[in-house]
Design a protein around this motif. Structure first.
Motif, PDB file in Angstrom:
ATOM      1  N   ALA A 109       0.837  -1.195   0.000  1.00 15.65           N
ATOM      2  CA  ALA A 109       0.000   0.000   0.000  1.00 15.65           C
ATOM      3  C   ALA A 109       0.872   1.245   0.000  1.00 15.65           C
ATOM      4  CB  ALA A 109      -0.918  -0.006   1.221  1.00 15.65           C
ATOM      5  N   TYR A 110       0.323   2.325  -0.542  1.00 12.30           N
ATOM      6  CA  TYR A 110       1.100   3.561  -0.639  1.00 12.30           C
ATOM      7  C   TYR A 110       1.421   4.159   0.734  1.00 12.30           C
ATOM      8  CZ  TYR A 110      -0.315   3.272  -5.524  1.00 12.30           C
ATOM      9  OH  TYR A 110      -0.529   2.848  -6.804  1.00 12.30           O
ATOM     10  N   ASP A 111       0.638   3.788   1.738  1.00 11.17           N
ATOM     11  CA  ASP A 111       0.914   4.297   3.076  1.00 11.17           C
ATOM     12  C   ASP A 111       1.540   3.237   3.991  1.00 11.17           C
ATOM     13  OD1 ASP A 111      -1.272   2.662   3.294  1.00 11.17           O
ATOM     14  OD2 ASP A 111      -2.555   4.131   4.320  1.00 11.17           O
ATOM     15  N   ASP A 112       2.014   2.139   3.406  1.00 14.63           N
ATOM     16  CA  ASP A 112       2.666   1.075   4.173  1.00 14.63           C
ATOM     17  C   ASP A 112       4.085   1.511   4.523  1.00 14.63           C
ATOM     18  OD1 ASP A 112       4.073  -1.163   5.043  1.00 14.63           O
ATOM     19  OD2 ASP A 112       3.128  -2.521   3.614  1.00 14.63           O
ATOM     20  N   PRO A 113       4.409   1.700   5.807  1.00 18.51           N
ATOM     21  CA  PRO A 113       5.739   2.198   6.189  1.00 18.51           C
ATOM     22  C   PRO A 113       6.879   1.324   5.679  1.00 18.51           C
ATOM     23  CG  PRO A 113       4.238   2.328   8.045  1.00 18.51           C
ATOM     24  CD  PRO A 113       3.528   1.549   6.985  1.00 18.51           C
ATOM     25  N   SER A 114       6.697  -0.007   5.722  1.00 21.10           N
ATOM     26  CA  SER A 114       7.789  -0.881   5.273  1.00 21.10           C
ATOM     27  C   SER A 114       7.976  -0.803   3.763  1.00 21.10           C
ATOM     28  CB  SER A 114       7.519  -2.325   5.703  1.00 21.10           C
ATOM     29  OG  SER A 114       6.321  -2.814   5.132  1.00 21.10           O
ATOM     30  N   ALA A 115       6.873  -0.675   3.016  1.00 21.15           N
ATOM     31  CA  ALA A 115       6.977  -0.546   1.561  1.00 21.15           C
ATOM     32  C   ALA A 115       7.633   0.779   1.184  1.00 21.15           C
ATOM     33  CB  ALA A 115       5.593  -0.662   0.920  1.00 21.15           C
ATOM     34  N   LEU A 116       7.262   1.840   1.876  1.00 25.62           N
ATOM     35  CA  LEU A 116       7.874   3.141   1.610  1.00 25.62           C
ATOM     36  C   LEU A 116       9.360   3.126   1.973  1.00 25.62           C
ATOM     37  CD1 LEU A 116       5.011   5.457   2.897  1.00 25.62           C
ATOM     38  CD2 LEU A 116       5.773   5.228   0.523  1.00 25.62           C
ATOM     39  N   ALA A 117       9.693   2.454   3.057  1.00 25.39           N
ATOM     40  CA  ALA A 117      11.100   2.365   3.446  1.00 25.39           C
ATOM     41  C   ALA A 117      11.907   1.603   2.396  1.00 25.39           C
ATOM     42  CB  ALA A 117      11.220   1.686   4.807  1.00 25.39           C
ATOM     43  N   ARG A 118      11.316   0.545   1.834  1.00 27.14           N
ATOM     44  CA  ARG A 118      12.010  -0.212   0.793  1.00 27.14           C
ATOM     45  C   ARG A 118      12.188   0.628  -0.462  1.00 27.14           C
ATOM     46  NH1 ARG A 118      15.948  -3.137  -0.956  1.00 27.14           N
ATOM     47  NH2 ARG A 118      15.433  -4.548  -2.676  1.00 27.14           N
ATOM     48  N   LEU A 119      11.144   1.384  -0.838  1.00 27.74           N
ATOM     49  CA  LEU A 119      11.263   2.258  -2.007  1.00 27.74           C
ATOM     50  C   LEU A 119      12.339   3.310  -1.773  1.00 27.74           C
ATOM     51  CD1 LEU A 119      10.035   2.918  -4.830  1.00 27.74           C
ATOM     52  CD2 LEU A 119       8.573   4.568  -3.657  1.00 27.74           C
ATOM     53  N   ALA A 120      12.380   3.859  -0.571  1.00 30.61           N
ATOM     54  CA  ALA A 120      13.396   4.865  -0.235  1.00 30.61           C
ATOM     55  C   ALA A 120      14.793   4.281  -0.310  1.00 30.61           C
ATOM     56  CB  ALA A 120      13.127   5.428   1.162  1.00 30.61           C
ATOM     57  N   GLU A 121      14.925   3.039   0.138  1.00 29.01           N
ATOM     58  CA  GLU A 121      16.229   2.370   0.103  1.00 29.01           C
ATOM     59  C   GLU A 121      16.718   2.173  -1.329  1.00 29.01           C
ATOM     60  OE1 GLU A 121      18.186  -1.896   1.631  1.00 29.01           O
ATOM     61  OE2 GLU A 121      16.022  -1.541   1.760  1.00 29.01           O
ATOM     62  N   LEU A 122      15.786   1.878  -2.229  1.00 35.73           N
ATOM     63  CA  LEU A 122      16.153   1.595  -3.615  1.00 35.73           C
ATOM     64  C   LEU A 122      16.424   2.854  -4.432  1.00 35.73           C
ATOM     65  CD1 LEU A 122      13.468  -1.133  -4.434  1.00 35.73           C
ATOM     66  CD2 LEU A 122      15.952  -1.500  -4.413  1.00 35.73           C
TER      67      LEU A 122
END
Length: 360
Positions: free
Chosen positions: A57-70
């Motif tokens: 989800a766009y507001d999923d903290p772990s997904a956002l953290a992974r996108l930020a890492e990449l």
């Protein structure tokens, strides 16, 4: 802190995995970038052409953290991504473009028109309402007939109703779900125009020629570009684009929809802080299309030229119309763009075709 311009080999993150994300990913690849897509659904059109896919989800903290890492920089393909997601990415230290403010402005129709007026850009008269009584007051203020729209989430003609009589205001408000609404005066326009503009990190602005749009049942059917406009209208369009982009300190491509009134005056209808359906004609009509232009801007590269080399009629392919791909591909003047969506549904945008004509 990200250093710009980004070199080839850098990763551009994209919030959203639909057709716009897919075409952004293809444009980024031509310039040597990799793309990471964050999308709630697996097997999205954009993810299948991207180097990295994050499902969440766009507001999923772990997904956002992974996108930020990449990612070295993150952009988005549609304006219904939560503005908070962009703010979260910024808090994680990732540069985002366009900015969270542009997203927040475009997500709320009252905020959008208020911003436009404050930036010195004309719109139709409007009033806001949060309940049935307020809706009636707003209609009384604006006058009838009036167009009532939900403040958020409406698109392609959804989330709106015409109010022909003041007594119908409360019923219209209820039919729209009881959520906050904007009530707009009608625009007695001759045609709808749109312009695709881009602003670079250094503040440089480039503007494509305007297109003329035609809708059916609230959905964009075709765009013809460059549209024939007067010098006065062209000057208005350039001024409007500069005022909007500079007021937002914007970076990237923006779509601006306009009403042309009798006498040549222009009103802004809506903003889209992203690449835009009405700009698809640039893929085959210009030296550098809107998708590459957006990648250039967010990556800190120089902007490309916006001059057309063909006149183009862009037609959206809805539902089963995309099944005619073989016949469309056989047309010598046509350039076919299909979005890789797995299922054809009535009214669903499955692709578009650009038909090329000589410039006159």
């Amino acid at each position: 802190m990200t250093a710009f311009p980004l070199p080839p080999g850098s990763v551009i993150g994209v919030l959203g995995g639909g057709q716009l994300g897919r075409m952004l990913a293809l444009a980024a690849a031509r310039l040597g970038f990799d793309v990471a897509v964050l999308e709630p659904e697996a097997d999205s059109p954009a993810a299948r052409v991207a180097a990295h896919a994050v499902v969440g989800a766009y507001d999923d903290p772990s997904a956002l953290a992974r996108l930020a890492e990449l990612s070295d920089v993150v952009t988005y393909e549609f304006e219904n991504v939560p503005a908070r997601a962009v703010a979260t990415l910024a808090e994680l230290g990732v540069e985002t473009a366009p900015c969270a403010r542009a997203l927040a402005v475009a997500q709320d129709r009252v905020a959008e028109k208020t911003f436009l007026n404050e930036a010195g850009v004309a719109t139709v008269a409007f009033a806001a309402a949060h309940d049935a009584a307020g809706a009636a007051e707003a209609v009384a203020q604006v006058g009838v007939p009036a167009l009532m729209k939900t403040c958020r989430d409406g698109y392609d003609g959804k989330g709106q109703r015409w109010v022909e009589h003041l007594a119908d205001a409360a019923a219209a408000f209820a039919a729209l779900g009881g959520d906050p609404v904007i009530v707009e005066a009608p625009a007695d326009f001759m045609r709808e125009l749109s312009v695709i503009a881009v602003r670079a990190r250094g503040g440089e602005i480039a503007i494509y020629p305007p297109g003329e749009n035609h809708h059916e049942n609230g959905v964009l059917r075709r765009t013809s570009a460059p549209a024939q406009v007067s010098r006065k209208a062209a000057e208005q369009i350039e001024r409007i684009a500069h005022q909007i982009l500079n007021s937002l300190d914007y970076v990237g491509v923006i779509g601006i929809e306009l009403f042309e009134l009798k006498g040549g005056r222009l009103l802004v209808n809506e903003l889209a802080p992203r690449v835009h359906n009405t700009g698809h004609w640039t893929q085959d009509g210009c030296e550098v299309d809107q998708f590459e232009q957006h990648v250039r801007a967010v990556a800190g590269w120089p902007l490309g030229p916006t001059e057309p080399h063909h006149r183009v009629e862009m037609t959206n392919l809805l539902g089963e119309e995309a099944a005619a791909w073989a016949a469309l591909a056989a047309e010598p003047e046509s350039r076919l763009h299909l979005y890789g969506k797995r299922e054809m549904k009535a009214g669903r945008k499955m692709g578009h075709v650009n038909r090329l004509h000589p410039l006159k």
